[in-house]
Enzyme design. Structure first.
Site, short mmCIF file in Angstrom:
data_model
loop_
_atom_site.label_atom_id
_atom_site.label_comp_id
_atom_site.label_asym_id
_atom_site.label_seq_id
_atom_site.Cartn_x
_atom_site.Cartn_y
_atom_site.Cartn_z
N VAL A 16 0.84 -1.21 0.00
CA VAL A 16 0.00 0.00 0.00
C VAL A 16 0.87 1.26 0.00
CG1 VAL A 16 -1.87 1.22 1.16
CG2 VAL A 16 -1.77 -1.27 1.27
N GLU A 132 -10.77 4.99 4.50
CA GLU A 132 -11.44 4.44 3.31
C GLU A 132 -10.80 3.13 2.84
OE1 GLU A 132 -14.30 5.99 1.29
OE2 GLU A 132 -14.15 3.82 1.22
N LYS A 208 -13.74 -5.69 8.74
CA LYS A 208 -14.32 -4.72 7.79
C LYS A 208 -15.82 -4.55 8.06
CE LYS A 208 -10.86 -6.08 4.36
NZ LYS A 208 -10.55 -7.03 3.29
P1 NAP Z 1 3.11 -4.90 3.70
O1 NAP Z 1 3.28 -5.03 2.24
O2 NAP Z 1 3.48 -6.03 4.56
O3 NAP Z 1 3.91 -3.60 4.16
C1 NAP Z 1 4.04 -3.23 5.50
C2 NAP Z 1 5.06 -2.11 5.59
O4 NAP Z 1 5.11 -1.66 6.93
C3 NAP Z 1 6.46 -2.54 5.19
O5 NAP Z 1 7.06 -1.52 4.44
C4 NAP Z 1 7.17 -2.71 6.51
O6 NAP Z 1 8.56 -2.43 6.46
C5 NAP Z 1 6.47 -1.66 7.34
N1 NAP Z 1 6.51 -1.97 8.76
C6 NAP Z 1 5.99 -3.05 9.38
N2 NAP Z 1 6.25 -2.99 10.70
C7 NAP Z 1 6.95 -1.86 10.89
C8 NAP Z 1 7.54 -1.25 12.02
N3 NAP Z 1 7.46 -1.82 13.22
N4 NAP Z 1 8.20 -0.09 11.85
C9 NAP Z 1 8.29 0.49 10.64
N5 NAP Z 1 7.76 -0.05 9.53
C10 NAP Z 1 7.10 -1.21 9.66
O7 NAP Z 1 1.60 -4.54 4.08
P2 NAP Z 1 0.49 -3.92 3.13
O8 NAP Z 1 -0.11 -5.01 2.32
O9 NAP Z 1 1.01 -2.73 2.45
O10 NAP Z 1 -0.64 -3.52 4.20
C11 NAP Z 1 -0.50 -2.39 5.01
C12 NAP Z 1 -1.82 -2.14 5.73
O11 NAP Z 1 -2.85 -1.92 4.77
C13 NAP Z 1 -2.31 -3.29 6.61
O12 NAP Z 1 -2.98 -2.78 7.72
C14 NAP Z 1 -3.28 -4.03 5.68
O13 NAP Z 1 -4.26 -4.76 6.38
C15 NAP Z 1 -3.91 -2.85 4.97
N6 NAP Z 1 -4.49 -3.19 3.68
C16 NAP Z 1 -3.74 -3.82 2.74
C17 NAP Z 1 -4.31 -4.11 1.52
C18 NAP Z 1 -3.51 -4.78 0.44
O14 NAP Z 1 -4.04 -4.99 -0.66
N7 NAP Z 1 -2.24 -5.12 0.65
C19 NAP Z 1 -5.65 -3.76 1.25
C20 NAP Z 1 -6.37 -3.08 2.23
C21 NAP Z 1 -5.79 -2.80 3.44
P3 NAP Z 1 9.59 -3.29 5.55
O15 NAP Z 1 9.15 -3.11 4.12
O16 NAP Z 1 10.91 -2.70 5.79
O17 NAP Z 1 9.44 -4.71 6.02
N1 HSE Z 2 -6.40 -10.23 2.62
C1 HSE Z 2 -7.31 -9.21 2.19
C2 HSE Z 2 -8.21 -9.78 1.10
C3 HSE Z 2 -6.52 -8.01 1.70
O1 HSE Z 2 -7.95 -10.86 0.59
O2 HSE Z 2 -9.22 -9.16 0.77
C4 HSE Z 2 -7.36 -6.77 1.56
O3 HSE Z 2 -7.88 -6.34 2.77
#
Ligand code: NAP
Ligand code: HSE
Length: 429
Positions: A16, A132, A208
């Site tokens: 994200v 959002e 959600k």
């Molecule tokens: P991700 O790819 O695992 O990225 C997490 C990021 O946070 C990484 O850059 C990580 O650092 C950093 N991080 C984790 N712990 C940290 C800490 N203690 N200090 C500083 N940085 C830290 O996760 P994501 O998929 O982007 O998701 C992020 C959030 O958005 C979550 O709450 C998830 O539920 C939500 N979300 C995600 C999606 C999706 O499609 N992925 C959709 C809706 C909502 P490093 O890169 O250095 O490891």
């Molecule tokens: N794990 C979640 C999904 C990511 O499959 O919809 C988005 O919130």
């Protein structure tokens, strides 16, 4: 442009976070035209500074500690896209609010567990929290509820809000594969969370649903009251038999205010195959909103991924840049009611599959259990006898889950049940 730039501190540079960086960089002019001010990233934080992130971050200050980022004087809006419902995400969000920053979050787990306390803290500090991206990724469902439908009494919120579960269920349906086969493929493709139970156990989708229910019904977020059942027990037999009867099986979230209280369920359900929910394929999400004036609205779109989720994060950022300041859950947090939890009080028809010992009176014994629990049979079919076993399919008239459970609780004592029975709700959509 006379207004001061809006300065972002971005905590998290994963799927994200990098999407947010790209939109800020690629659409700087468009954002400035739309908001009347520029939006800039001043500082970022992640765990590993050396990681190649496929983005130019050289203009941004680096903080290895997101809490330090949240306190920086050159940050107006703290974007939390790290994840986790406790730990650094929570502490950094609290710190940002205390330091006078507005917050944008994609973190449904954090908000489902701590949304009320965070919203109260933000409001008393005169700040906003927007989320959002936390529900259904790129679908602007929070905006739809808090703004577009603000004049409606919301009757029901429904949806398929976990793309990974819908991907698994539709591949089972389309390719005749077992749950275990598709689960393994989904894991290898990286479609599942690090802890897959968050997806397949219904927890992520439950978070959600709890957030939507709070906005829809003016109640404090109550994730603990969501009735949760994952998709791990959905068998290919159930998918095939449901299809024969004109249904699809979906992990469906439903929230509605009933005479007995707030009902919130995230459970496998049968929905008509020709309904919008029944036709939803793959990782796509769908949210259905029902209001007293508007009727039914169906929103469909990508629920995850870098572009869609960053699109939703940026919608919140642009609102803040424009000076639009909405309460976290659509009304001041101090006015949200304590919901009374009503567990599955709304009656529905149920699909029941059972394997009986093929001997005289077996079916009559099961029918008696159902009848004595007040459950009436609508349709019944015996199919594909296998040796001494008789597979039976029953569709009930409307009954409560409690009555269905009561009947099933008596099945064992009949001595004719060869395997544990299955009961799945048929949702009217
Ligand atoms: P991700 O790819 O695992 O990225 C997490 C990021 O946070 C990484 O850059 C990580 O650092 C950093 N991080 C984790 N712990 C940290 C800490 N203690 N200090 C500083 N940085 C830290 O996760 P994501 O998929 O982007 O998701 C992020 C959030 O958005 C979550 O709450 C998830 O539920 C939500 N979300 C995600 C999606 C999706 O499609 N992925 C959709 C809706 C909502 P490093 O890169 O250095 O490891
Ligand atoms: N794990 C979640 C999904 C990511 O499959 O919809 C988005 O919130």
């Amino acid at each position: 442009m006379s207004a001061a730039p809006l300065r972002i501190g971005l905590a998290g540079l994963g799927t994200v976070g990098i999407g947010v960086v790209k939109i800020v960089q690629d659409h700087a002019d468009l954002i400035a035209r739309r908001t009347g001010r520029s939006v800039v990233i001043t500082a970022v934080s992640a765990r590993d500074r050396a990681k190649n992130r496929d983005a130019d971050l050289s203009a941004y200050a680096w903080e290895s500690d997101p809490i330090a980022l949240a306190r920086r004087d050159d940050v107006d809006v703290f974007i939390e896209v790290m994840g986790g419902h406790d730990g650094p995400a929570k502490r950094a969000t609290e710190t940002a609010i205390a330091a006078g920053k507005d917050v944008v979050s994609a973190n449904k787990a954090l908000l489902a567990h701590h949304g009320q306390a965070l919203a109260l803290a933000a409001e008393s500090a005169g700040r906003v929290i927007r989320f959002e991206a936390a529900v259904a990724g790129g679908i602007p469902v929070i905006k739809a509820l808090t703004e577009g439908l603000a004049g409606n009494q919301i009757k029901r919120v429904m949806g398929v809000m976990n793309g990974s579960c819908n991907y698994i269920l539709t591949r089972m349906q389309n390719e005749g594969l077992t749950y275990a086969e598709v689960f393994d493929a989904a894991q290898q493709l990286g479609y599942l969370e690090a802890d897959p139970n968050l997806d397949v156990g219904g927890i992520d989708a439950g978070h959600k649903l709890a957030l939507l229910a709070s906005i829809a019904f003016g109640t404090k977020v109550s994730f603990d009251a969501v009735e949760l059942e994952g998709i791990g027990k959905v068998s290919i037999d159930d998918i095939r038999l449901a299809a024969d009867m004109g249904y699809r099986i979906k992990l469906l979230g439903v929230a509605q205010m009933t005479g007995r209280g707030l009902e919130q369920r995230m459970t496998p359900c049968l929905v008509p195959a020709d309904s919008p929910l029944g036709q939803l394929q793959g990782g796509t999400n769908m949210v259905v909103l029902e209001g007293d004036s508007v009727g039914q609205i169906v929103l469909r779109g990508p629920g995850a991924g870098t572009g869609p989720t960053a699109s939703a994060v940026m919608a919140d950022v642009l609102d803040i840049a424009r000076g639009t300041r909405l309460s976290t859950f659509g009304q001041p947090a101090s006015t949200l009611a304590d919901p009374v939890a009503a567990i599955s009080t709304t009656p529905a028809s149920y699909y029941m599959r059972m394997t009986l010992l093929d001997k005289p009176g077996a079916l009559a014994k099961i029918a008696t259990c159902l009848g004595e629990a007040g459950v009436s049979i609508d349709q019944m079919r015996q199919y594909g006898h296998e040796g001494t076993l008789a597979p039976v399919l029953i569709v009930t008239h409307k009954a409560t889950r409690a009555d269905i459970d009561h009947a099933m609780g008596r099945f064992d004592a009949t001595g004719v049940m060869a395997e544990a029975p299955v009961a799945i709700r048929i949702e009217e959509v």
